[in-house]
Each structure stands twice: as C-alpha cells, then as structure tokens.
Design an enzyme around this catalytic site. Structure first.
Site, PDB file in Angstrom:
ATOM      1  N   ARG A 247       0.878  -1.436   0.229  1.00 52.41           N
ATOM      2  CA  ARG A 247       0.108  -0.047   0.050  1.00 52.41           C
ATOM      3  C   ARG A 247       0.898   1.372   0.116  1.00 52.41           C
ATOM      4  NH1 ARG A 247      -1.839  -3.835  -0.187  1.00 52.41           N
ATOM      5  NH2 ARG A 247      -1.915  -3.673  -2.189  1.00 52.41           N
TER       6      ARG A 247
ATOM      7  N   GLN B  10     -10.141  10.477   7.071  1.00 50.92           N
ATOM      8  CA  GLN B  10     -10.016   9.157   7.232  1.00 50.92           C
ATOM      9  C   GLN B  10      -8.726   8.393   6.641  1.00 50.92           C
ATOM     10  OE1 GLN B  10     -14.284   9.024   6.074  1.00 50.92           O
ATOM     11  NE2 GLN B  10     -14.229   7.587   7.930  1.00 50.92           N
ATOM     12  N   ASN B  11      -8.201   9.031   5.652  1.00 43.90           N
ATOM     13  CA  ASN B  11      -7.184   8.506   4.815  1.00 43.90           C
ATOM     14  C   ASN B  11      -5.819   8.302   5.173  1.00 43.90           C
ATOM     15  OD1 ASN B  11      -9.255   8.326   2.968  1.00 43.90           O
ATOM     16  ND2 ASN B  11      -8.617  10.359   2.022  1.00 43.90           N
ATOM     17  N   ILE B  12      -4.985   7.278   4.956  1.00 41.11           N
ATOM     18  CA  ILE B  12      -3.642   7.057   5.525  1.00 41.11           C
ATOM     19  C   ILE B  12      -2.845   7.536   4.513  1.00 41.11           C
ATOM     20  CG2 ILE B  12      -4.550   5.200   7.182  1.00 41.11           C
ATOM     21  CD1 ILE B  12      -3.296   3.327   5.034  1.00 41.11           C
TER      22      ILE B  12
ATOM     23  N   HIS C 214      -7.239   7.876  11.039  1.00 38.25           N
ATOM     24  CA  HIS C 214      -6.851   6.506  11.158  1.00 38.25           C
ATOM     25  C   HIS C 214      -5.212   6.277  10.924  1.00 38.25           C
ATOM     26  CE1 HIS C 214     -11.176   6.198   9.756  1.00 38.25           C
ATOM     27  NE2 HIS C 214     -11.230   6.371  11.091  1.00 38.25           N
TER      28      HIS C 214
ATOM     29  N   GLY D 213     -15.827  12.531  -0.407  1.00 36.36           N
ATOM     30  CA  GLY D 213     -15.339  11.203  -0.612  1.00 36.36           C
ATOM     31  C   GLY D 213     -15.485  10.405   0.618  1.00 36.36           C
TER      32      GLY D 213
END
Length: 228
Positions: free
Chosen positions: A56, A86-88, A104, A169
């Site tokens: 990833r 919320q995206n890493i 997160h 999103g």
C-alpha cells in the site's frame, strides 16, 4: 477569518488510483480486513500485515494528488482551514494543505509496539526486525479495526468551531469518524460532495453536490473564495 473544516474519505484518494476496501465485501486489495487490519491479525501474522502495508505504501508514493486535493489548499488564502481525513496517505499534504489531521494513522510512519512513539519510514518497506531504539518491533502507524481513534477528541473540538464543513469522498459509514458531523453547530453550513446517496442524520444546512470529488470540489472552492 471563517473556520472551514474539510472532512475527507476514501473517495478522494480513489480518484488518484488508490484502492480501498468497501463494506459490501469486506475486502481490501483482495485481502480480508480481519487478516490485515486488526490487532489480532498483527498478533497472528505480523509478516503478512507488514507485507500488505508495504504494498500500500508503494502505491501511495506512486500516486499523485488530484484536482480535489489541489483545490483544498486554495481555501487557505481566505479561511482558517483544517483537513480531517480518514485516509492514511499523504496526498493532502503533497497538494499543499498545511493543517491535516489523520484519524486513522499515516502509512508513511511506523510506531513502536512498546512505547507508541512514531517514526518516519525512511524507505518504502517496514519489516520484521525493524526496531525502535528500545529494541521493540515497529508496526504500521495505522488505527486498525478494534482500536481507539486517538485524535477523535481533537477532531470533535475542531468541528464544533467550524462555520463551514465540506464532506468529500466519504459515505459516513465508518465510525466513530462518521459522527463528526454531529459535532457541528446549527449555524454551520455543510456541503456534502459524493456521486452516490449518502445517509446522514444531520438534515439542516446541508447542501448536496452529487458529483465526484475532483469535479464537485474545485467549483465549490472558487465559489467560497468569491464570497464577501
């Protein structure tokens, strides 16, 4: 200066080619979530978990910010802007956003399983035998399912002060992050950008923009910048 909060989710990164899991099938890049994104998975097979996030991480480094990411920093010319994501990935930062809260975690960081201290990953990989200075294994700095979201209190406080909230999103289905909308005041104007129907318990002051992030967000940014 008005306070604007942008709350972003997987949909904005998906437009940059980053695949995400969907609640309908519970899969992420053909892996069961339970096998790669839980504390139990880490305890059972840390090597598999590390390999999954190494892949990833490589994808994130190869991806580029899209028009939606690029539009958001323009708001900083006129407003106090906080991105809660919320995206890493780091696409918001690479697009120029200066104030980003990752609910997160961050895939480009590791965390000591002993001390909780975080470290920037110097290469693309994190492997068994990569230790902190106290000789403890490093894990991905990711909030897994079943773990607390440490930055939720900070995010809630920021949303309480928001005069404009832009949701983009996200299906508002991942909790507790989805509850952030409930912490906004009754005077907060909310824009929700998504091509699909998104359920929310908040009904007042919501303006729906039924479009992709990269198509719906840039015109909204220009509109807000023109406001007196």
């Amino acid at each position: 200066m008005k306070n604007i909060v942008v709350f972003s989710g997987a949909g904005i990164s998906a437009e940059s080619g980053l695949k995400t899991f969907r609640d309908t099938d519970g899969l992420w890049e053909n892996h069961n979530i339970e096998d790669v994104a839980t504390p139990e998975a880490w305890a059972k097979n840390p090597k598999l978990v590390l390999e999954f996030y190494n892949a990833r991480r490589k994808q994130v480094l190869e991806a580029e910010p899209n028009e939606a990411h690029i539009a958001i920093p323009k708001l900083e010319k006129k407003f106090n802007v906080t991105v809660i994501t919320q995206n890493i990935d780091n696409l918001h930062e690479r697009a120029g956003s200066k104030n980003v809260i990752h609910l997160h975690g961050e895939i480009l960081k590791s965390r000591s399983v002993l001390t909780g201290k975080t470290y920037h990953i110097k290469s693309t990989e994190l492997n068994i035998g990569d230790y902190c200075e106290k000789k403890s294994q490093l894990r991905p700095h990711i909030v897994w399912f079943g773990e607390e979201v440490p930055k939720m209190t900070e995010a809630q406080a920021i949303c309480k002060k928001a005069e404009i909230l832009i949701i983009v999103g996200t299906s508002l289905s991942v909790y507790p992050a989805a509850n952030l909308i409930d912490f906004t005041s009754k005077n907060c104007t909310i824009y929700l950008i998504d091509p699909k129907e998104v359920y929310t318990s908040k009904k007042d002051n919501i303006i729906i923009i039924k479009d992709l992030a990269s198509k719906g967000l840039p015109p909204l940014v220009e509109k807000l910048l023109l406001q007196k």
